[in-house]
Design an enzyme around this catalytic site. Sequence first.
Site, mmCIF file in Angstrom:
data_model
loop_
_atom_site.group_PDB
_atom_site.id
_atom_site.type_symbol
_atom_site.label_atom_id
_atom_site.label_comp_id
_atom_site.label_asym_id
_atom_site.label_seq_id
_atom_site.Cartn_x
_atom_site.Cartn_y
_atom_site.Cartn_z
ATOM 1 N N GLN A 82 -7.002 -0.908 5.253
ATOM 2 C CA GLN A 82 -7.591 -1.605 6.402
ATOM 3 C C GLN A 82 -8.998 -2.108 6.105
ATOM 4 O O GLN A 82 -9.525 -2.959 6.826
ATOM 5 C CB GLN A 82 -7.623 -0.680 7.635
ATOM 6 C CG GLN A 82 -6.247 -0.331 8.181
ATOM 7 C CD GLN A 82 -5.527 -1.539 8.792
ATOM 8 O OE1 GLN A 82 -6.096 -2.622 8.967
ATOM 9 N NE2 GLN A 82 -4.253 -1.366 9.097
ATOM 10 N N ALA A 128 0.811 -1.213 0.000
ATOM 11 C CA ALA A 128 0.000 0.000 0.000
ATOM 12 C C ALA A 128 0.850 1.271 0.000
ATOM 13 O O ALA A 128 0.496 2.267 -0.637
ATOM 14 C CB ALA A 128 -0.937 0.001 1.203
ATOM 15 N N THR A 129 1.977 1.241 0.689
ATOM 16 C CA THR A 129 2.828 2.441 0.745
ATOM 17 C C THR A 129 3.193 2.877 -0.678
ATOM 18 O O THR A 129 3.070 4.058 -1.036
ATOM 19 C CB THR A 129 4.108 2.147 1.564
ATOM 20 O OG1 THR A 129 3.712 1.781 2.890
ATOM 21 C CG2 THR A 129 5.034 3.336 1.614
ATOM 22 N N CYS A 164 7.770 6.302 18.647
ATOM 23 C CA CYS A 164 8.804 6.572 19.637
ATOM 24 C C CYS A 164 10.024 7.094 18.902
ATOM 25 O O CYS A 164 10.643 6.368 18.142
ATOM 26 C CB CYS A 164 9.129 5.271 20.358
ATOM 27 S SG CYS A 164 10.316 5.459 21.659
ATOM 28 N N SER A 220 -3.091 -3.395 0.341
ATOM 29 C CA SER A 220 -1.943 -4.262 0.579
ATOM 30 C C SER A 220 -2.453 -5.676 0.828
ATOM 31 O O SER A 220 -3.527 -5.848 1.383
ATOM 32 C CB SER A 220 -1.245 -3.759 1.850
ATOM 33 O OG SER A 220 0.123 -3.917 1.774
ATOM 34 N N SER A 221 -1.657 -6.661 0.461
ATOM 35 C CA SER A 221 -2.119 -8.051 0.567
ATOM 36 C C SER A 221 -2.033 -8.621 1.990
ATOM 37 O O SER A 221 -2.852 -9.432 2.399
ATOM 38 C CB SER A 221 -1.279 -8.882 -0.408
ATOM 39 O OG SER A 221 -0.893 -10.100 0.090
ATOM 40 N N HIS A 222 -1.045 -8.139 2.767
ATOM 41 C CA HIS A 222 -0.769 -8.860 4.024
ATOM 42 C C HIS A 222 -1.754 -8.566 5.144
ATOM 43 O O HIS A 222 -1.687 -9.185 6.200
ATOM 44 C CB HIS A 222 0.665 -8.569 4.489
ATOM 45 C CG HIS A 222 0.903 -7.166 4.959
ATOM 46 N ND1 HIS A 222 0.915 -6.829 6.285
ATOM 47 C CD2 HIS A 222 1.145 -6.008 4.284
ATOM 48 C CE1 HIS A 222 1.177 -5.533 6.409
ATOM 49 N NE2 HIS A 222 1.321 -5.009 5.210
ATOM 50 N N THR A 280 10.263 -6.307 -12.241
ATOM 51 C CA THR A 280 9.716 -7.637 -12.534
ATOM 52 C C THR A 280 8.630 -7.997 -11.520
ATOM 53 O O THR A 280 8.859 -7.914 -10.311
ATOM 54 C CB THR A 280 10.858 -8.679 -12.475
ATOM 55 O OG1 THR A 280 11.894 -8.240 -13.360
ATOM 56 C CG2 THR A 280 10.378 -10.053 -12.879
HETATM 57 C C1 LIG Z 1 -4.342 2.568 6.313
HETATM 58 C C2 LIG Z 1 -2.986 2.109 5.903
HETATM 59 N N1 LIG Z 1 -2.446 2.602 4.786
HETATM 60 C C3 LIG Z 1 -1.240 2.196 4.359
HETATM 61 C C4 LIG Z 1 -0.513 1.264 5.045
HETATM 62 C C5 LIG Z 1 0.826 0.813 4.513
HETATM 63 O O1 LIG Z 1 0.735 -0.524 4.134
HETATM 64 P P1 LIG Z 1 2.049 -1.351 3.735
HETATM 65 O O2 LIG Z 1 2.904 -1.365 4.960
HETATM 66 O O3 LIG Z 1 1.545 -2.689 3.399
HETATM 67 O O4 LIG Z 1 2.695 -0.662 2.618
HETATM 68 C C6 LIG Z 1 -1.023 0.728 6.235
HETATM 69 C C7 LIG Z 1 -0.268 -0.253 7.035
HETATM 70 O O5 LIG Z 1 -0.458 -0.413 8.218
HETATM 71 C C8 LIG Z 1 -2.308 1.158 6.677
HETATM 72 O O6 LIG Z 1 -2.857 0.688 7.789
#
Ligand SMILES: Cc1ncc(COP(=O)(O)O)c(C=O)c1O
Length: 389
Positions: free
Chosen positions: A181, A75-76, A334, A201-203, A241
């Site tokens: 989320q 997602a980032t 932190c 994001s997949s995880h 890739t």
């Molecule tokens: C709302 C939201 N956006 C983006 C991210 C980033 O996801 P990733 O770490 O899989 O890139 C997160 C990860 O916690 C998230 O909760």
Amino acid sequence: MADSDRALYFDACATSPTDPEVIDWIAEVQRSAWGNPSSLHGHGLKAAECLERSRVQLASSLRAAANDLVFTSGATESIHLALLGRTVDRAPGRLVVSSVEHPATMAAAQQLANQGWEVVEWPVDPQGQIDLGQLDSLLDAPTEMVSLIWGQSEIGSLQPVDVVGAECRRRGITFHVDATQVVSQGRPDWSTLPADLLSASSHKCGGPKGVGFLLTRSHQRESMRPWLGGGGQEQGLRSGTQPVALIAGLTLAISKLPAWTSLCTSHSTRHLRDELLASLLEDPRLRLSGSRDQRLPHHISLLASDDAGRALSGRALVREMAQQGVAISSGSACASGHDEGSSVLRAIGLNAEASKSGIRISLGPWNNPSELPLLKERLSRSLDRLQGR
Ligand SMILES: Cc1ncc(COP(=O)(O)O)c(C=O)c1O
């Protein structure tokens, strides 16, 4: 995940255990389709076929067209591609983001600010929801893009993406949704969602780490640019890739999710969450942060205090819980050993001390009712310990 590990894992919003079927499928694809999908020989063709099969299947799960999908590392990266890829080569305009975005969105917005864009934060109310009273003024010219976190990771609040999306569409403003989320709670329907770009994001939903996607619309893609140069994969929008096996795993994980309904009312995780929340709130040292109703169905966020109502450290509580074998999260960062408190809790109006007292408990399909009394008992014991008892 071994049974002993899984027993008290209440941190679904951080990541989810990978579904065993997904692990097997990733291994199978990695063994049989390990070629580079851009290669012209048999190994490449096999990988390309597998990649495109995943793309078609995932697109169908999300009610999107195959070309709408751009695979990324998570997602980032999707968020950066959405915000920076959409705005590259364009004269600086105004970007509106909520004041409770994930740091990935804040970082991409900061890059745009450095390029001369005006970045405006949409304030939220004490429940963490954007103030719709400001819709008109914030979406007025020269706003060109809006980015909203659909389900807030730390306090669980859901944003009214339908309302904002419809208004953006009416005004020709690009609307990006961070659905990271939300997706674990049900597959969004891209055919009806009034958004132009969606990141996930997949995880967070039983899939592997290191892969995610950006959903796009064809009219947006034409004017988007990659923010990384290279081999021109993913319709030229994301070079590199493709991780064919991870994409296959992501596709399977998402296909196993239910379809998203506004608040997933019939969701069994939601019922478990409601039961847990009611039971935890019996302890006067805990109170809810964020919205009670407009909240991710698997999410609980609490503020911890001592018997006298003084804020306790969420980070210390999380560490104490970890020692007792329970995985939960806190929201605050932190820096150099100094707890700065949570910017999200400050955005909903909490003071500096209270903003350090947040914890998050998030559930997944692996949790079951027998775990709830254990969690409650250990949380109560951890609170006692922080109070020196
Ligand atoms: C709302 C939201 N956006 C983006 C991210 C980033 O996801 P990733 O770490 O899989 O890139 C997160 C990860 O916690 C998230 O909760």
